[in-house]
Design an enzyme around this catalytic site. Structure first.
Site, PDB file in Angstrom:
ATOM      1  N   LYS A  40      -3.292  26.231 -26.993  1.00 29.79           N
ATOM      2  CA  LYS A  40      -2.321  27.003 -26.840  1.00 29.79           C
ATOM      3  C   LYS A  40      -2.995  28.497 -27.305  1.00 29.79           C
ATOM      4  CE  LYS A  40       2.344  26.578 -27.748  1.00 29.79           C
ATOM      5  NZ  LYS A  40       2.710  26.234 -26.577  1.00 29.79           N
TER       6      LYS A  40
HETATM    7  N1  PMP Z   1       2.026  21.982 -22.151  1.00 28.14           N
HETATM    8  C1  PMP Z   1       1.898  23.630 -22.262  1.00 28.14           C
HETATM    9  C2  PMP Z   1       0.847  24.124 -21.643  1.00 28.14           C
HETATM   10  C3  PMP Z   1       2.681  23.922 -23.170  1.00 28.14           C
HETATM   11  O1  PMP Z   1       2.566  25.235 -23.301  1.00 28.14           O
HETATM   12  C4  PMP Z   1       3.432  23.309 -24.240  1.00 28.14           C
HETATM   13  C5  PMP Z   1       4.522  23.948 -25.163  1.00 28.14           C
HETATM   14  N2  PMP Z   1       4.173  23.981 -26.377  1.00 28.14           N
HETATM   15  C6  PMP Z   1       3.761  21.930 -23.933  1.00 28.14           C
HETATM   16  C7  PMP Z   1       2.662  21.236 -23.015  1.00 28.14           C
HETATM   17  C8  PMP Z   1       4.628  21.050 -24.805  1.00 28.14           C
HETATM   18  O2  PMP Z   1       4.285  20.983 -26.107  1.00 28.14           O
HETATM   19  P1  PMP Z   1       5.187  20.609 -27.398  1.00 28.14           P
HETATM   20  O3  PMP Z   1       5.839  19.665 -27.197  1.00 28.14           O
HETATM   21  O4  PMP Z   1       4.328  20.556 -28.531  1.00 28.14           O
HETATM   22  O5  PMP Z   1       5.696  22.004 -27.520  1.00 28.14           O
END
Ligand code: PMP
Length: 317
Positions: A161
């Site tokens: 992220k």
């Molecule tokens: N892929 C990306 C590129 C994201 O930005 C996110 C959002 N955080 C996710 C997958 C899903 O992750 P999470 O379930 O931890 O929010």
């Protein structure tokens, strides 16, 4: 999708203090603004009016991931996950939020000078805002494969992220929206399905739930982990982490996205081809119901996923 800007009087945690959002400012030469050297998180909280609590969804996992991934950029976040949860709870109380909310923690390289080499000056903030449905998927989404490729781990680690990495997601979303799709699906450079622009992807094929693994340049989603657990432990489905070909999405039975913001979003069309019968499938429906119940505190066996913060409605409100 929420497009309104938060109220500037919202209290945020910035520079180790609780201040109005309007005062949480950075200079134009800030390293992270120029070079993308920040790492952020996204956490949801669900308002339960009956008990006057906001239920934070897996905050310890989110803060642990944030701290670990910040380390990839040598960014330091001094507080422990428990201390970060306490700051978050304090924000919810100070703002007296009585709605679903979204928490945005962000740590960044904060030196203000020219030059890409980063030094040890880091800052972090935590902002919480009211937040509703991010992506209306009640009728099923039409997803399109973007011609942009998912960034590779050896270029910019997608698992982290990292602020600058979201140029990849922004390009993909812009690309497919201009073509009339609701959401993008990324392929990796090797041609395998990676994920959505801001969400992980699952498909159902012959009764098995299949999702790309960490080596396919995905973000290791916390919602993804929740869905795998629900599928295995409650629905007793076989869950397989393996690479997926683009054309498998055209012949499978169900496709859906998962993520903190999107929650579980069923996909009923991919690249103008119906997925299965072209309607929301039974496994996506059931997992969506279970995920909602678990994160809203209605499934006692998943109570350990949530952290309850009491935010009583004032009698003078
Ligand atoms: N892929 C990306 C590129 C994201 O930005 C996110 C959002 N955080 C996710 C997958 C899903 O992750 P999470 O379930 O931890 O929010």
């Amino acid at each position: 999708m929420p497009s309104t800007e938060p109220d500037p009087s919202t209290i945020v945690f910035f520079d180790n203090r609780y201040v109005p959002l309007a005062q949480a400012q950075v200079g134009v030469l800030t390293h992270a603004l120029n070079y993308g050297t920040g790492v952020f998180e996204g956490i949801r909280g669900y308002w339960d009016a009956e008990v006057q609590e906001i239920l934070l969804a897996r905050p310890a996992d989110h803060y642990m991931r944030w701290k670990r991934n910040a380390g990839i950029l040598h960014l330091e976040i001094p507080p422990s996950p428990d201390e970060l949860i306490e700051i978050t709870a304090e924000l919810l109380r100070r703002n007296a939020f009585h709605s679903d909310i979204y928490v945005r923690p962000l740590v960044w390289k904060s030196a203000q000078r020219i030059g890409v080499h980063a030094d040890a000056r880091d800052s972090f903030t935590i902002v919480a805002v009211p937040f509703g449905v991010y992506m209306d998927s009640d009728k099923g989404l039409h997803a399109g494969i973007t011609s942009w490729r998912r960034l590779e781990d050896n270029a910019i680690p997608g698992r982290a992220k990292i602020c600058g990495a979201y140029v990849n997601s922004a390009l993909a979303t812009d690309d497919v929206r201009r073509c009339g799709f609701d959401e993008a699906i990324f392929l990796s450079e090797n041609g395998h399905v990676a994920e959505g622009a801001t969400c992980n992807i699952f498909m159902v094929r012959n009764g098995r739930l299949i999702t790309p693994g960490p080596a396919d340049n995905i973000l290791e989603g916390i919602t993804r982990a929740c869905i795998i657990e629900l599928a295995r432990d409650v629905l007793h489905l076989e869950v397989v982490e393996r690479s997926i070909d683009r054309s498998e999405l055209y012949v499978c039975d169900e496709v859906f996205f998962t993520g903190t913001a999107v929650e579980l979003a069923p996909v009923t069309m991919v690249d103008h081809r119906r997925v299965g019968a072209g309607v929301i499938g039974p496994i996506a429906s059931e997992l969506r119901r279970l995920y909602t119940d678990a994160t809203r505190g209605r499934l006692p066996q998943f109570e350990n996923w949530i952290r309850r913060v009491s935010v009583p409605v004032s009698i003078h409100a």
